[in-house]
Structure formats: structure tokens, C-alpha cells
Design a protein around this motif. Sequence first.
Motif, mmCIF file in Angstrom:
data_model
loop_
_atom_site.group_PDB
_atom_site.id
_atom_site.type_symbol
_atom_site.label_atom_id
_atom_site.label_comp_id
_atom_site.label_asym_id
_atom_site.label_seq_id
_atom_site.Cartn_x
_atom_site.Cartn_y
_atom_site.Cartn_z
ATOM 1 N N ALA A 148 1.019 -0.855 0.009
ATOM 2 C CA ALA A 148 0.113 -0.591 0.039
ATOM 3 C C ALA A 148 0.771 1.296 -0.137
ATOM 4 O O ALA A 148 0.544 2.062 -1.130
ATOM 5 C CB ALA A 148 -0.748 0.131 1.793
ATOM 6 N N ASN A 151 2.223 3.088 -3.302
ATOM 7 C CA ASN A 151 1.154 3.804 -3.727
ATOM 8 C C ASN A 151 0.402 5.598 -3.043
ATOM 9 O O ASN A 151 0.622 6.285 -3.936
ATOM 10 C CB ASN A 151 -0.601 3.240 -4.514
ATOM 11 N N ILE A 152 1.022 5.252 -1.460
ATOM 12 C CA ILE A 152 -0.071 6.383 -1.238
ATOM 13 C C ILE A 152 1.081 7.238 -1.250
ATOM 14 O O ILE A 152 0.772 8.385 -0.862
ATOM 15 C CB ILE A 152 -0.331 5.772 -0.003
ATOM 16 N N ALA A 160 3.075 12.096 2.979
ATOM 17 C CA ALA A 160 2.511 10.435 3.600
ATOM 18 C C ALA A 160 3.309 9.104 4.444
ATOM 19 O O ALA A 160 2.312 8.349 5.799
ATOM 20 C CB ALA A 160 1.464 9.820 2.816
#
Length: 383
Positions: A148, A151-152, A160
Motif C-alpha cells: 500500500a 502507491n500512497i 504521507a
Amino acid sequence: MTTTKKWPRRVALMVAHCAGMVDLVALPVWVGTLISAYKFDPQQSGGLATLFLVGAVASSLFFAPRFNRLNRKLVASLGFGLSALAFGITSTQTGFGMMALCHVLAGLAAGSALSVTHGTIGRSANPHRMFAMVGLALGIFAVIFLGAVPNIVAAFGGAAMFQIFAGVMVVAAVTSLLLFPQPEQAQGTDFDIAHPRFSKAVWAGVIGVSLMALNQAMVFSFFERIGADRGYTVEAITLVLIVLGFVNLVPAPLAALLQKRLSAEKVVTTGPIVQAALALLITMVAAYPAYVAGGAVYIAVMIFTHTFAFGLLSRLDPTGRALAATPAMLMTGAAVGPILGGTLVKFSGYPAIGIAVVIVAVLAVICFSQARVSHTAKVQAAA
């Protein structure tokens, strides 16, 4: 011995292990994000990760000798809480100086929590099996994180990643506050005095684990960059990281299954050799299949070997103090790895990392060959 027979207590240790060992999972994304999103060079990016690890090492070295005299629940919950605060502040910064300070503070806090976590595991009824359980939890965490987070970060920017780190630490702080295991009997100064100082075998095992951690960090810190510099797409690199995450689900339960079937002494002397072979495959063979094959199992070798090393050290040192220093063992090597790897890449390219890993692996094998339980200790352990 500690109250780890109930599953809520075990879950608390699993969460704490995942949060405290976030560097083991996140290093390629961590260093890669610092290079791509913050525009630091490889040496600076590796240096920031190293500062976090240096903080964790310093904290572990302080808390490990005092392990049996600490309020472990308090140390764990406060440590993870303060680490969350430091990572939260990091997410608002872009300058190297302030980010460096935050990395050190986050490492100091997380290292204290991880130290009491590993010491508590070491004082459980079956440290090998309990460490295998938390290792499986880390493997599951790695699948989620590596699937995850890249891509975040690509969608929302480098901040982030640090916000995710902060969130992980918050979860660990709350879980530790509510569920962290407590000793079943008093273990204070008298308990430590009743046991002698660490033997040469303990120190040999400690150094061997540190050297394997150094090798892992040197390669894995730049795994993402190796792929990117060879022209592999983000999707292709992310696919390897996802596969790696799933592969990491295997070594911990496998180590638990084979606890009585394999000699810990033989496993720990074989691990560095396999690790070095995979490092050469990753850094010196340019073909994508070699990158996938080497990268997919690289961390698994460390997880499997370290589980046996953890069980071996629990027999060599019954106080739990050596195992409370596990963050120092792992992160001393891991702290040197990113900046050493970055320096080697800067001046000699990625193949230099492979050569360095081979040299360090030889030293690790020499150390592990000295970490053996004497016949008397084996008899006592069996009793």
C-alpha cells in the motif's frame, strides 16, 4: 516468566514488534522516498534512516541492562507514543536538519519500547516460538505496508509515509497501554545479581546478529533504487515488494515448526552464507528475474535465522537482558548499513555493496561458530 499464555498479551507483543521493527520492512520505501520526494542524495537519505537507528540503538543499550527493574508496560506505551509524536512532526518538515533531529528522537523513543518488548519475549515460556509468532505478524504487516505505502506516497507525497509511521506507533502505544504482558514474579536487582555477566558465547551471538543486520540493511535500503536505476517501472518494483511480503509469511512459522528438528547452531552459521549469495544476485546480476528471485527471499533468510538465534540466546542468557538488547543488535548493524551502502554506491556503484556483504558474512559465520550452548547448559535447559 511473563504472562504470554493469553492471546491478548501475545497480540500486544505482535503489534509492538511490528511497530518497533518498522525499519526492517520500510527501509527501501523510506530511503527511496527521501531520495525521490525530498530530493536528498543517497548518502543523506541513508544517513537519515541511520539516525533513527542510532537513536534506537542508544535507547536499547540504556534500557537493556535495566530490563528486570523497569515498568515494562509504561516504557512500551510511552516509547511508542513519543515516537508517534516525532514522526508526526517529521511529516511537516522538509529541511534536512529538522528531519535529522526528528529521526533521532523517533528512534530513541521506539528503541526503548522495542527493548522491553524483546526482553519480555525472551522471558516467556518458549522464546523461540513466541519470537516466531511476532515474526509472522511482522510478515503480515510487511504485506500490507509494502503493498500500500509506495502507491500512497506516489499519490500524496513523502509526508504521507511519515504520517503512516506515526499512525502505526499510535496503535502500538494504545495496545501496549491496555494489554502489554507483566512479569508473573518479581525480577529486580537480585534476579540480575544471581546470574553472571554475559559469556563469550552470548557476545559472539550478539555480534553475529548485528553483522547479519548490517548486511540486510546495506542491500535492502537500496533495493528499490537498484531497480529504479536499472529502468524497472514502479509497478514492477512494487510487485517484487508485494511478493517479498508474502514470502516473509513463511520463515517464522517454519522456524517454529523446525525448532526441534534443526540445530540452532547450524542454522545461524548457514544464514549469513545464504544472505551473501542473495546479495550478490541482487547487486551484480542485472536481469529482472534475478532481481525478483533475490529480493523476494532476502528478508526471509534473516527472519528464519534470527528466530533460531533468538532461541539460542535465550538459552545462553536466562535473564532476558541480552534479548532486551535485540534492538541494539539489529539496529547497530542496520544503522551502519544505509549510510555505508549509500557511500559505497556514491563512489563505487551497487556491486560494491555485494562485495562488502560477502566480507561481513565471513565475519558473521566466525562469530556464530563461537555462540554455542555448553553441555551443562543443555542439561539445565532440558531439565
